[in-house]
Motif scaffolding. Structure first.
Motif, PDB file in Angstrom:
ATOM      1  N   THR A 146       0.822  -1.210   0.000  1.00  0.00           N
ATOM      2  CA  THR A 146       0.000   0.000   0.000  1.00  0.00           C
ATOM      3  C   THR A 146       0.853   1.256   0.000  1.00  0.00           C
ATOM      4  OG1 THR A 146      -0.095   0.061   2.424  1.00  0.00           O
ATOM      5  CG2 THR A 146      -1.806  -1.208   1.296  1.00  0.00           C
ATOM      6  N   GLY A 147       2.156   1.107  -0.215  1.00  0.00           N
ATOM      7  CA  GLY A 147       3.029   2.272  -0.259  1.00  0.00           C
ATOM      8  C   GLY A 147       3.483   2.742   1.102  1.00  0.00           C
ATOM      9  N   LEU A 148       3.266   1.930   2.146  1.00  0.00           N
ATOM     10  CA  LEU A 148       3.645   2.331   3.500  1.00  0.00           C
ATOM     11  C   LEU A 148       4.831   1.541   4.031  1.00  0.00           C
ATOM     12  CD1 LEU A 148       0.114   2.697   5.138  1.00  0.00           C
ATOM     13  CD2 LEU A 148       1.541   4.463   4.104  1.00  0.00           C
ATOM     14  N   ALA A 149       5.544   0.858   3.146  1.00  0.00           N
ATOM     15  CA  ALA A 149       6.690   0.058   3.584  1.00  0.00           C
ATOM     16  C   ALA A 149       7.771   0.912   4.221  1.00  0.00           C
ATOM     17  CB  ALA A 149       7.263  -0.720   2.397  1.00  0.00           C
ATOM     18  N   TRP A 150       7.805   2.209   3.899  1.00  0.00           N
ATOM     19  CA  TRP A 150       8.828   3.083   4.476  1.00  0.00           C
ATOM     20  C   TRP A 150       8.701   3.200   5.984  1.00  0.00           C
ATOM     21  CZ3 TRP A 150       6.587   7.213   6.933  1.00  0.00           C
ATOM     22  CH2 TRP A 150       5.321   7.612   6.498  1.00  0.00           C
ATOM     23  N   LEU A 151       7.525   2.854   6.538  1.00  0.00           N
ATOM     24  CA  LEU A 151       7.358   2.898   7.989  1.00  0.00           C
ATOM     25  C   LEU A 151       8.263   1.876   8.683  1.00  0.00           C
ATOM     26  CD1 LEU A 151       3.504   3.327   8.337  1.00  0.00           C
ATOM     27  CD2 LEU A 151       5.238   4.879   9.221  1.00  0.00           C
ATOM     28  N   LEU A 152       8.665   0.826   7.956  1.00  0.00           N
ATOM     29  CA  LEU A 152       9.525  -0.202   8.530  1.00  0.00           C
ATOM     30  C   LEU A 152      10.966  -0.047   8.069  1.00  0.00           C
ATOM     31  CD1 LEU A 152       7.201  -3.315   8.199  1.00  0.00           C
ATOM     32  CD2 LEU A 152       7.444  -1.706  10.093  1.00  0.00           C
ATOM     33  N   ASN A 153      11.260   1.040   7.391  1.00  0.00           N
ATOM     34  CA  ASN A 153      12.613   1.284   6.913  1.00  0.00           C
ATOM     35  C   ASN A 153      13.473   1.818   8.056  1.00  0.00           C
ATOM     36  OD1 ASN A 153      14.844   2.916   5.656  1.00  0.00           O
ATOM     37  ND2 ASN A 153      13.913   2.046   3.807  1.00  0.00           N
ATOM     38  N   SER A 154      14.709   1.326   8.152  1.00  0.00           N
ATOM     39  CA  SER A 154      15.583   1.761   9.235  1.00  0.00           C
ATOM     40  C   SER A 154      15.848   3.260   9.190  1.00  0.00           C
ATOM     41  CB  SER A 154      16.921   1.003   9.176  1.00  0.00           C
ATOM     42  OG  SER A 154      17.576   1.253   7.941  1.00  0.00           O
ATOM     43  N   ALA A 155      15.780   3.840   7.981  1.00  0.00           N
ATOM     44  CA  ALA A 155      15.993   5.287   7.862  1.00  0.00           C
ATOM     45  C   ALA A 155      14.904   6.055   8.604  1.00  0.00           C
ATOM     46  CB  ALA A 155      16.019   5.692   6.391  1.00  0.00           C
ATOM     47  N   PHE A 156      13.679   5.530   8.612  1.00  0.00           N
ATOM     48  CA  PHE A 156      12.592   6.192   9.329  1.00  0.00           C
ATOM     49  C   PHE A 156      12.811   6.081  10.830  1.00  0.00           C
ATOM     50  CE2 PHE A 156       8.254   6.169  11.208  1.00  0.00           C
ATOM     51  CZ  PHE A 156       7.907   7.473  10.881  1.00  0.00           C
ATOM     52  N   TYR A 157      13.269   4.923  11.296  1.00  0.00           N
ATOM     53  CA  TYR A 157      13.565   4.754  12.715  1.00  0.00           C
ATOM     54  C   TYR A 157      14.571   5.804  13.179  1.00  0.00           C
ATOM     55  CZ  TYR A 157      11.781  -0.012  11.849  1.00  0.00           C
ATOM     56  OH  TYR A 157      11.036  -1.094  11.482  1.00  0.00           O
ATOM     57  N   LYS A 158      15.650   5.920  12.403  1.00  0.00           N
ATOM     58  CA  LYS A 158      16.718   6.843  12.779  1.00  0.00           C
ATOM     59  C   LYS A 158      16.248   8.291  12.723  1.00  0.00           C
ATOM     60  CE  LYS A 158      20.314   3.666  11.201  1.00  0.00           C
ATOM     61  NZ  LYS A 158      21.382   3.417  10.193  1.00  0.00           N
ATOM     62  N   MET A 159      15.365   8.586  11.764  1.00  0.00           N
ATOM     63  CA  MET A 159      14.868   9.945  11.646  1.00  0.00           C
ATOM     64  C   MET A 159      14.039  10.336  12.870  1.00  0.00           C
ATOM     65  SD  MET A 159      12.904  11.758   8.439  1.00  0.00           S
ATOM     66  CE  MET A 159      11.471  10.671   8.466  1.00  0.00           C
ATOM     67  N   VAL A 160      13.190   9.434  13.334  1.00  0.00           N
ATOM     68  CA  VAL A 160      12.383   9.710  14.526  1.00  0.00           C
ATOM     69  C   VAL A 160      13.283   9.883  15.738  1.00  0.00           C
ATOM     70  CG1 VAL A 160      10.603   8.811  16.062  1.00  0.00           C
ATOM     71  CG2 VAL A 160      10.401   8.462  13.601  1.00  0.00           C
ATOM     72  N   GLU A 161      14.284   9.027  15.852  1.00  0.00           N
ATOM     73  CA  GLU A 161      15.214   9.115  16.985  1.00  0.00           C
ATOM     74  C   GLU A 161      15.915  10.474  17.010  1.00  0.00           C
ATOM     75  OE1 GLU A 161      19.416   7.142  18.463  1.00  0.00           O
ATOM     76  OE2 GLU A 161      18.591   6.724  16.487  1.00  0.00           O
ATOM     77  N   LYS A 162      16.442  10.885  15.856  1.00  0.00           N
ATOM     78  CA  LYS A 162      17.146  12.165  15.785  1.00  0.00           C
ATOM     79  C   LYS A 162      16.203  13.325  16.077  1.00  0.00           C
ATOM     80  CE  LYS A 162      20.744  10.731  12.531  1.00  0.00           C
ATOM     81  NZ  LYS A 162      21.308  10.922  11.166  1.00  0.00           N
ATOM     82  N   ASP A 163      14.951  13.205  15.618  1.00  0.00           N
ATOM     83  CA  ASP A 163      13.972  14.264  15.866  1.00  0.00           C
ATOM     84  C   ASP A 163      13.765  14.486  17.357  1.00  0.00           C
ATOM     85  OD1 ASP A 163      13.601  14.742  13.219  1.00  0.00           O
ATOM     86  OD2 ASP A 163      11.690  13.703  13.046  1.00  0.00           O
ATOM     87  N   VAL A 164      13.649  13.395  18.102  1.00  0.00           N
ATOM     88  CA  VAL A 164      13.444  13.512  19.540  1.00  0.00           C
ATOM     89  C   VAL A 164      14.645  14.189  20.196  1.00  0.00           C
ATOM     90  CG1 VAL A 164      13.179  12.242  21.697  1.00  0.00           C
ATOM     91  CG2 VAL A 164      11.904  11.532  19.671  1.00  0.00           C
ATOM     92  N   MET A 165      15.841  13.808  19.773  1.00  0.00           N
ATOM     93  CA  MET A 165      17.048  14.363  20.378  1.00  0.00           C
ATOM     94  C   MET A 165      17.280  15.818  19.983  1.00  0.00           C
ATOM     95  SD  MET A 165      17.810  11.940  22.279  1.00  0.00           S
ATOM     96  CE  MET A 165      19.216  12.798  22.977  1.00  0.00           C
ATOM     97  N   ARG A 166      16.630  16.283  18.905  1.00  0.00           N
ATOM     98  CA  ARG A 166      16.763  17.694  18.522  1.00  0.00           C
ATOM     99  C   ARG A 166      16.021  18.614  19.482  1.00  0.00           C
ATOM    100  NH1 ARG A 166      15.877  15.688  13.119  1.00  0.00           N
ATOM    101  NH2 ARG A 166      17.785  15.833  11.885  1.00  0.00           N
ATOM    102  N   PHE A 167      15.104  18.064  20.240  1.00  0.00           N
ATOM    103  CA  PHE A 167      14.291  18.888  21.125  1.00  0.00           C
ATOM    104  C   PHE A 167      15.152  19.660  22.118  1.00  0.00           C
ATOM    105  CE2 PHE A 167      12.077  19.395  25.195  1.00  0.00           C
ATOM    106  CZ  PHE A 167      11.039  20.217  24.791  1.00  0.00           C
ATOM    107  N   LYS A 168      16.115  18.993  22.707  1.00  0.00           N
ATOM    108  CA  LYS A 168      16.966  19.640  23.703  1.00  0.00           C
ATOM    109  C   LYS A 168      17.614  20.906  23.131  1.00  0.00           C
ATOM    110  CE  LYS A 168      21.320  18.907  26.198  1.00  0.00           C
ATOM    111  NZ  LYS A 168      20.949  19.572  27.456  1.00  0.00           N
ATOM    112  N   HIS A 169      18.247  20.760  21.980  1.00  0.00           N
ATOM    113  CA  HIS A 169      18.934  21.911  21.377  1.00  0.00           C
ATOM    114  C   HIS A 169      17.942  23.004  20.982  1.00  0.00           C
ATOM    115  CE1 HIS A 169      22.239  23.907  19.240  1.00  0.00           C
ATOM    116  NE2 HIS A 169      21.359  24.168  18.288  1.00  0.00           N
TER     117      HIS A 169
END
Length: 240
Positions: free
Chosen positions: A208-231
């Motif tokens: 259905t075009g949602l395979a990117w939700l399981l892509n490791s790049a998406f995992y890392k992007m969410v992780e980095k987003d959370v850590m950007r909050f502090k700065h």
């Protein structure tokens, strides 16, 4: 379940991501028996002919090992990837957990996060959040590199001023997602923040075009987003 833990520049744990995947049996009993027999024959042939035909033997060894795994475990990764899994509702979940300290007063940090429309300022995987009222909002998420989008309605299910915010996707949404943020006074001053964010793709997401939700790049992007909050909350600047 496997665990991925990243490190900051000082070699200290920064955020933990949990990939949860159900061990669904998607190979029939007859298929498992056939796989074990076929895998054993291929493996034996590969070992006996390794000196005469090394390349062909290597290929047979790989194929035999795969069939043996398929037969013994009862799980076929190829079948799962193609979306023909039994019980496909047991899709993987991305779950990010992290804890860090922000050099700002607790009430100020809480109020910044409580206004959900602030989140896309530092969370790049969030295209937008539109607040309808104090408890209901509309979220739009984008995939790595801007490829793919997904949107849903969310609701705040728990709100303790200056201490806790919990939210989840509204009933009927095409994705199951939830998150919580806890705020505590840090011993040395500032605010200690604990964050948990989870995304689970909808059943039948394969194809259905949602395979990117399981892509490791998406995992890392969410992780980095959370850590950007502090700065961001300390300086008002967005890090790369």
């Amino acid at each position: 379940m496997s665990t991925y833990q990243s490190l900051n520049g000082h070699g200290e744990p920064r955020a933990t991501m949990l990939y949860e995947q159900s061990n669904v049996l998607n190979v029939s009993k007859q298929g498992r028996i056939a796989s074990i027999v076929g895998g054993a024959l291929l493996t034996n042939s590969a070992i006996n002919n390794v000196t005469k035909h090394p390349i062909r033997s290597l290929l047979r060894l790989v194929a035999g090992g795969y069939l043996l795994y398929r037969g013994i475990s009862g799980n076929c990764p190829i079948t799962a990837y193609a979306g023909r899994r039994m019980g496909e509702k047991h899709s993987r979940t991305i779950k990010v957990r992290t804890k860090f300290t922000v050099d700002k007063p607790r009430d100020e940090v809480y109020h910044f996060w409580r206004r959900l429309e602030n989140l896309p300022h530092f969370m790049r995987h969030l295209a937008s959040i539109t607040e309808h009222d104090d408890f209901h909002s509309h979220w739009v998420v984008k995939g790595p590199g801007g490829v793919g989008t997904l949107e849903w309605d969310a609701e705040i299910i728990k709100d303790e001023a200056g201490a806790f915010i919990g939210w989840r996707s509204a009933p009927g949404s095409n994705i199951a997602t939830a998150g919580k943020v806890m705020f505590e006074d840090a011993p040395g001053g500032g605010t200690e923040i604990s964050v948990v964010i989870a995304y689970r793709p909808p059943a039948g997401y394969v194809g259905t075009g949602l395979a990117w939700l399981l892509n490791s790049a998406f995992y890392k992007m969410v992780e980095k987003d959370v850590m950007r909050f502090k700065h961001y909350v300390e300086t008002g600047e967005i890090t790369a």
